[in-house]
Design an enzyme around this catalytic site. Structure first.
Site, mmCIF file in Angstrom:
data_model
loop_
_atom_site.group_PDB
_atom_site.id
_atom_site.type_symbol
_atom_site.label_atom_id
_atom_site.label_comp_id
_atom_site.label_asym_id
_atom_site.label_seq_id
_atom_site.Cartn_x
_atom_site.Cartn_y
_atom_site.Cartn_z
ATOM 1 N N ILE A 167 -13.880 -26.112 -10.571
ATOM 2 C CA ILE A 167 -12.675 -25.838 -9.775
ATOM 3 C C ILE A 167 -12.527 -26.760 -8.579
ATOM 4 C CG2 ILE A 167 -12.152 -23.469 -10.429
ATOM 5 C CD1 ILE A 167 -13.853 -22.472 -8.140
ATOM 6 N N GLY A 168 -13.549 -27.547 -8.292
ATOM 7 C CA GLY A 168 -13.366 -28.445 -7.150
ATOM 8 C C GLY A 168 -14.650 -29.127 -6.762
ATOM 9 N N GLU A 169 -14.533 -29.923 -5.716
ATOM 10 C CA GLU A 169 -15.689 -30.631 -5.198
ATOM 11 C C GLU A 169 -15.803 -30.313 -3.728
ATOM 12 O OE1 GLU A 169 -14.474 -34.420 -6.540
ATOM 13 O OE2 GLU A 169 -15.339 -34.123 -8.525
ATOM 14 N N THR A 174 -18.168 -30.019 0.008
ATOM 15 C CA THR A 174 -18.900 -30.968 0.837
ATOM 16 C C THR A 174 -20.242 -31.309 0.205
ATOM 17 O OG1 THR A 174 -17.877 -29.919 2.744
ATOM 18 C CG2 THR A 174 -19.750 -31.330 3.200
ATOM 19 N N TYR A 175 -20.842 -30.336 -0.490
ATOM 20 C CA TYR A 175 -22.221 -30.520 -0.941
ATOM 21 C C TYR A 175 -22.377 -30.717 -2.439
ATOM 22 C CZ TYR A 175 -22.871 -28.700 3.731
ATOM 23 O OH TYR A 175 -22.810 -28.518 5.078
ATOM 24 N N GLY A 176 -21.305 -30.586 -3.190
ATOM 25 C CA GLY A 176 -21.448 -30.737 -4.634
ATOM 26 C C GLY A 176 -20.301 -30.076 -5.375
ATOM 27 N N VAL A 177 -20.471 -29.992 -6.697
ATOM 28 C CA VAL A 177 -19.408 -29.454 -7.550
ATOM 29 C C VAL A 177 -19.344 -27.930 -7.428
ATOM 30 C CG1 VAL A 177 -18.512 -29.367 -9.910
ATOM 31 C CG2 VAL A 177 -19.859 -31.323 -9.170
ATOM 32 N N VAL A 178 -18.124 -27.409 -7.476
ATOM 33 C CA VAL A 178 -17.937 -25.951 -7.460
ATOM 34 C C VAL A 178 -17.344 -25.534 -8.807
ATOM 35 C CG1 VAL A 178 -16.933 -23.997 -6.225
ATOM 36 C CG2 VAL A 178 -17.391 -26.130 -4.994
ATOM 37 N N ASP A 236 -18.127 -26.694 10.560
ATOM 38 C CA ASP A 236 -17.289 -27.546 9.707
ATOM 39 C C ASP A 236 -16.073 -26.769 9.199
ATOM 40 O OD1 ASP A 236 -16.611 -29.929 8.414
ATOM 41 O OD2 ASP A 236 -17.723 -29.405 6.597
#
Length: 302
Positions: free
Chosen positions: A10-12, A14-18, A128
């Site tokens: 579903i997305g990218e 800050t820390y990796g793929v979601v 953040d």
């Protein structure tokens, strides 16, 4: 990881793929964040795992709930409750010339502050905050995602996809290189997000640290020791900065009434010691006409 099925990416973050996923036994839909760490070879630092475990205790109606922390092949997966829409996508979807209803702006801001007060009272900073990690449902509820991750993993300069991490919501003290910062950094970010919820435009959209600072200075005036004791001794402060006088926020920020502008200006005070706290912000007259009884954190729980 066998307990969960991945449905789709579903997305990218800050820390990796979601990924969107499902808990096999219960059918609960979840968001699965795969954490990609700088030095993969060394595995996940124990400090990070300790920090993350503490976040499972941050349970509040305006905080995205961390359900599980899993390891697979020295990869860390964080399992969160699933919400389908973030604030950035929502703002982008509003037709040109239309804006969020003023009461919903107020409600969102109040709920964001409720979530922040809850975390700050437990000594957890976000560091953040941005519209991409504020998630919303279709009932007017807004929740903060990724609280505490910055402390566990640090904030990278670039996302793992090499996209630059945004500076638009970053507090002036962080941009000027202060190392001793605290809860006021989140209040600054919330102020910039408040303006963006009302106007659909980022308040200060710099494309580098210096451009970001100068956009803030042009709007609020270049800070000096008079308005912010010690600013001139911060490591990235330069005596050669142009000395802007600063205009009024009202010329930049339409759609916010006088009380709202007063609150906004208190959230964007340069000196972190004088910036309004999230708890005090909730008591501001701007919220006097908001029906707080209907908000999720104010529901009486059985």
């Amino acid at each position: 990881m066998d307990e969960y099925t991945k449905i789709e990416k579903i997305g990218e973050g800050t820390y990796g793929v979601v990924y969107k996923g499902r808990h096999k036994a219960t059918g609960q839909v979840v968001a699965m964040k795969k954490i990609r760490l700088e030095n993969e070879e060394e595995g996940v630092p124990s400090t990070a795992i300790r920090e993350i475990s503490l976040l499972k205790e941050l349970q509040h109606p305006n905080i995205v709930c961390l359900l599980d922390v899993l390891m697979q092949d020295s990869r860390l997966y964080l399992i969160f409750e699933f919400l389908s829409m973030d604030l950035k996508k929502y703002l982008d979807s509003i037709p040109s010339g239309q804006y969020i209803d003023t009461m919903l702006v107020k409600s969102y801001l109040y709920q964001i502050l409720q979530g922040i007060v809850f975390c700050h009272s437990r000594r957890v900073l976000h560091r953040d905050l941005k519209p991409q990690n504020l998630l919303i449902d279709n009932k007017g509820v807004i929740k903060l995602a990724d609280f505490g991750l910055a402390r566990a993993f640090g904030i990278p300069v670039r996302v793992y996809t090499h996209e630059v991490v945004t500076l638009w919501y970053r507090a002036s003290e962080v941009l000027l290189g202060s190392v001793r910062y605290s809860t006021p950094v989140d209040v600054w970010s919330v102020g910039t997000i408040f303006a963006e919820i009302a106007t659909k435009k980022p308040l200060f959209h710099g494309d580098s640290e210096i451009d970001q600072l100068f956009r803030i200075f042009r709007s609020l005036g270049t800070p000096n020791n008079e308005v912010w004791p010690e600013v001139e001794s911060l490591q990235d402060y330069k005596n050669t900065f142009p000395k802007w006088k600063g205009g009024s926020l009202s010329s930049n920020v339409k759609n916010i009434d006088e009380d709202g502008l007063d609150l906004l200006s208190k959230m964007l005070v340069y000196d972190p010691a004088k910036r309004i706290s999230a708890r005090k912000a909730m008591l501001h007259p701007y919220f006097d006409d908001l029906d707080k009884s209907s908000l999720p954190a104010n529901q009486i729980r059985n």
